[in-house]
Design a protein around this motif. Structure first.
Motif, PDB file in Angstrom:
ATOM      1  N   ILE A  57      11.071  21.206 -47.815  1.00 55.19           N
ATOM      2  CA  ILE A  57      11.388  22.636 -47.716  1.00 55.19           C
ATOM      3  C   ILE A  57      11.885  22.968 -46.315  1.00 55.19           C
ATOM      4  O   ILE A  57      12.878  23.690 -46.139  1.00 55.19           O
ATOM      5  CB  ILE A  57      10.151  23.494 -48.061  1.00 55.19           C
ATOM      6  N   LEU A  58      11.208  22.424 -45.308  1.00 60.34           N
ATOM      7  CA  LEU A  58      11.602  22.698 -43.926  1.00 60.34           C
ATOM      8  C   LEU A  58      12.989  22.149 -43.626  1.00 60.34           C
ATOM      9  O   LEU A  58      13.803  22.799 -42.971  1.00 60.34           O
ATOM     10  CB  LEU A  58      10.561  22.113 -42.970  1.00 60.34           C
ATOM     11  N   VAL A  59      13.279  20.936 -44.123  1.00 59.65           N
ATOM     12  CA  VAL A  59      14.606  20.343 -43.918  1.00 59.65           C
ATOM     13  C   VAL A  59      15.674  21.215 -44.596  1.00 59.65           C
ATOM     14  O   VAL A  59      16.728  21.488 -44.012  1.00 59.65           O
ATOM     15  CB  VAL A  59      14.645  18.909 -44.471  1.00 59.65           C
ATOM     16  N   THR A  60      15.386  21.667 -45.828  1.00 58.59           N
ATOM     17  CA  THR A  60      16.345  22.502 -46.546  1.00 58.59           C
ATOM     18  C   THR A  60      16.590  23.799 -45.795  1.00 58.59           C
ATOM     19  O   THR A  60      17.725  24.284 -45.693  1.00 58.59           O
ATOM     20  CB  THR A  60      15.792  22.817 -47.955  1.00 58.59           C
ATOM     21  N   THR A  61      15.526  24.384 -45.234  1.00 58.57           N
ATOM     22  CA  THR A  61      15.630  25.644 -44.488  1.00 58.57           C
ATOM     23  C   THR A  61      16.476  25.465 -43.236  1.00 58.57           C
ATOM     24  O   THR A  61      17.344  26.296 -42.924  1.00 58.57           O
ATOM     25  CB  THR A  61      14.237  26.174 -44.133  1.00 58.57           C
ATOM     26  N   VAL A  62      16.240  24.382 -42.501  1.00 61.41           N
ATOM     27  CA  VAL A  62      16.989  24.111 -41.257  1.00 61.41           C
ATOM     28  C   VAL A  62      18.472  23.915 -41.564  1.00 61.41           C
ATOM     29  O   VAL A  62      19.334  24.429 -40.852  1.00 61.41           O
ATOM     30  CB  VAL A  62      16.406  22.880 -40.541  1.00 61.41           C
ATOM     31  N   ARG A  63      18.761  23.189 -42.635  1.00 58.66           N
ATOM     32  CA  ARG A  63      20.166  22.923 -42.996  1.00 58.66           C
ATOM     33  C   ARG A  63      20.925  24.182 -43.373  1.00 58.66           C
ATOM     34  O   ARG A  63      22.133  24.245 -43.230  1.00 58.66           O
ATOM     35  CB  ARG A  63      20.212  21.915 -44.137  1.00 58.66           C
ATOM     36  N   ARG A  64      20.217  25.160 -43.861  1.00 57.24           N
ATOM     37  CA  ARG A  64      20.868  26.416 -44.230  1.00 57.24           C
ATOM     38  C   ARG A  64      21.209  27.220 -42.986  1.00 57.24           C
ATOM     39  O   ARG A  64      22.071  28.070 -42.992  1.00 57.24           O
ATOM     40  CB  ARG A  64      19.963  27.231 -45.151  1.00 57.24           C
TER      41      ARG A  64
END
Length: 319
Positions: free
Chosen positions: A312-319
């Motif tokens: 979830i954190l990786v997905t959030t950062v990529r956005r």
């Protein structure tokens, strides 16, 4: 003559399909049928078609809900007015083979200790009429259930039905015939969007102590429509998972004094919340994914939760 079987058929804008479903009911090699069609405020010609067919088949009872209530609400209306000794359900776009009711009722008449019997059926693509698979073939849990062999190929389920149905929703309403005495005080949960079959079967187990049997013969056809297959599958998965969470939370409250079932439900709730977190993340809803992940922690700690948090954190950062 009082009907032996009340068939409950919800209908909403079913003008294209309903005549075939009704014809399959009255093609049964069985007499004493009451067909209750609940028109859930259709805007097409559903009611007119049913009235026309009622002139041919006096066993048809047409009800119309005062407001749209969905499949569960429509079925509750049917249960309220049913007069048969046995209850069966058929959706307005599906079919039974002519032996369905006769075989089921005959079996239950011979076996008073059994409350419900169900059969296999074909899952068919509506547009092409291609057989996709049989229902039992897609439900492997049935092959592993502890059962007692009965004459003529029937099997009485000896396993804990509560655990089995929680694990997999293998009992489809349209394939089942149940004694009215077993479901007299039961109703469908109208807040559920996708899992009413499972919830009704669980209610039969926990509230009526129902005993189940099944036979592998195919006695019906369930149609898959292109429209239902092209709906946003991610959204459907989220809705279904939320339904499961609602159901299991309700059962957890009801089973407060049963340590074994409570433990099982907590495990399932942890898994379902994790699944919801995954599906929300895939739908790029990081906030909802985090909330679902946090909820999973109420029911136990698993290594998968840390993995999901990182994703979830990786997905959030990529956005």
């Amino acid at each position: 003559m009082t009907p032996k079987v009340s068939v409950i058929m919800p209908a909403y804008n079913s003008a294209v399909h309903i005549e075939g479903a009704i014809d399959s009911v009255f093609a049964q090699r069985y007499e004493g049928i009451e067909l209750i069609v609940i028109d859930d405020r259709s805007t097409d010609d559903t009611a007119q078609i049913v009235r026309r067919l009622a002139e041919i088949h006096p066993g048809i009872v047409l009800c119309r809900n005062a407001r749209p209530q969905g499949c569960s609400g429509a079925r509750n209306t049917g249960l309220e007015v049913a007069t048969g000794e046995y209850i069966s359900f058929l959706d307005s776009d599906d079919l039974w083979r002519p032996n369905h009711l006769g075989r089921g009722v005959s079996f239950l008449e011979r076996r008073p200790e059994i409350d419900a019997v169900f059969f296999d059926f074909e899952v068919v693509d509506f547009e092409s009429k291609a057989i996709l698979h049989t229902w039992f073939a897609a439900k492997p849990i049935l092959r592993g259930l502890r059962t007692l062999e009965l004459p003529e190929g029937y099997r009485r389920i000896e396993a804990d039905m509560f655990d089995a149905i929680l694990e997999e929703a293998f009992l489809h309403l349209q394939s089942m015939i149940v004694r009215r005495s077993a479901c007299r005080d039961l109703s469908f949960d109208e807040t559920i969007a996708r899992s009413e079959d499972r919830d009704f079967a669980i209610s039969l187990v926990t509230k009526a102590n129902a005993v189940f049997a099944f036979h592998p013969d195919i006695t019906g056809v369930y149609y898959r429509h292109a429209a239902s297959l092209t709906v946003d599958s991610a959204l459907n998965s989220i809705i279904t998972t939320k339904d499961h969470i609602s159901l299991f939370t309700k059962y957890l409250s009801e089973m407060a004094g049963d340590d074994r079932r409570t433990k099982r439900l907590r495990e399932l709730l942890c898994r379902r919340y994790l699944a919801l977190s995954y599906r929300q993340r895939k739908a790029r809803r990081s906030g909802e994914a985090l909330r679902a992940l946090a909820s999973s922690l109420r029911y136990g700690v698993r290594p998968q939760q840390l993995t999901e948090l990182a994703k979830i954190l990786v997905t959030t950062v990529r956005r």
